[in-house]
Design an enzyme around this catalytic site. Structure first.
Site, short mmCIF file in Angstrom:
data_model
loop_
_atom_site.label_atom_id
_atom_site.label_comp_id
_atom_site.label_asym_id
_atom_site.label_seq_id
_atom_site.Cartn_x
_atom_site.Cartn_y
_atom_site.Cartn_z
N ASP A 7 0.87 -1.17 0.00
CA ASP A 7 0.00 0.00 0.00
C ASP A 7 0.91 1.23 0.00
O ASP A 7 2.13 1.12 0.25
CB ASP A 7 -0.89 -0.05 1.25
CG ASP A 7 -1.75 1.19 1.39
OD1 ASP A 7 -2.44 1.56 0.41
OD2 ASP A 7 -1.73 1.80 2.48
N ASP A 9 -0.26 5.17 0.94
CA ASP A 9 -0.56 6.13 2.01
C ASP A 9 -0.68 5.43 3.35
O ASP A 9 -1.45 4.47 3.50
CB ASP A 9 -1.88 6.87 1.72
CG ASP A 9 -1.80 7.73 0.46
OD1 ASP A 9 -0.69 8.07 0.06
OD2 ASP A 9 -2.87 8.04 -0.11
N ASP A 163 -1.46 -0.85 6.14
CA ASP A 163 -1.60 -0.25 7.47
C ASP A 163 -3.02 -0.23 7.99
O ASP A 163 -3.24 0.16 9.14
CB ASP A 163 -1.08 1.20 7.43
CG ASP A 163 -1.95 2.07 6.52
OD1 ASP A 163 -2.69 2.94 7.02
OD2 ASP A 163 -1.90 1.88 5.29
#
Length: 213
Positions: A7, A9, A163
């Site tokens: 990922d 961001d 995240d």
């Protein structure tokens, strides 16, 4: 080939200041109330269209502002350079070590593709990734697994690093082991998200990943 998809961001970079600047400028241009940097992480997740929906609801604006706010936010998102300092400490070094160890690295993010290209170019990450899948690269976004499947390119051995709850759901839907970076954006505590490993320090990532194959 062993492939690691990431990922963007909240995983490789802290994008909140950049996202906030783009959204705040777009709101101001439309004469709408603004949002704070502190509030911004609560709007992140599942792509820019959903972020815009959340922002409009938060500021009490009518849903029919969606297209205008999306278009203006996207413009600022793509044209405002990303500061290389937004990378979490140790990210370039970790990616270089993983690539040098023979892993193929790819990117799977709900960030729009044009904004993703700008961000990885400005921060120097672009050369690390063999495949880049953005939030509008396919008809569906994460947590639909199609994006991650495309980013992995048929790899027999794979990991997904993210995240958030969305990243975890995506990995589960694709049947790919999930590695959690704990310093990003999510509402649930780390232990609530199924994972094969977690970490908070990118300098430790290469050694950690070597234990997961």
């Amino acid at each position: 080939m062993k492939t690691i998809a990431f990922d963007l961001d909240g995983t490789l970079m802290d994008s909140v200041p950049h996202i906030h600047a783009a959204v705040a400028e777009a709101l101001s241009e439309l004469g709408l109330p603004t949002i704070t940097v502190e509030e911004t992480p609560g709007f992140v997740g599942r792509g820019l269209p959903v972020l815009v929906e959340r922002v409009l609801a938060h500021v009490g604006a009518a849903p029919d502002h969606h297209k205008a706010l999306y278009d203006r936010t996207m413009h600022h998102y793509v044209t405002t350079p990303s500061d290389p300092a937004c990378l979490y400490p140790g990210v370039p070094e970790a990616l270089e070590a993983l690539r040098s160890a023979g892993h193929r690295l790819t990117l799977c993010t709900n960030k729009p593709y044009a904004a993703t290209e700008t961000a990885i170019r400005d921060t120097g990450l672009a050369p690390f990734f063999e495949i880049v899948i953005g939030g509008d690269s396919l008809p569906t976004r994460k947590p639909d697994p199609a994006m991650l499947v495309a980013a992995l390119g048929g790899a027999a051995q794979a990991l997904y690093v993210g995240d958030s709850e969305t990243d975890c759901e995506t990995a589960q839907a694709a049947g790919v082991p999930f590695v959690l970076f704990t310093e990003g954006y999510r509402n649930a505590p780390p232990e609530a998200l199924p994972h094969v490993a977690l970490f908070s320090d990118w300098s430790r990532a290469p050694d950690l990943f070597a234990t997961l194959w």
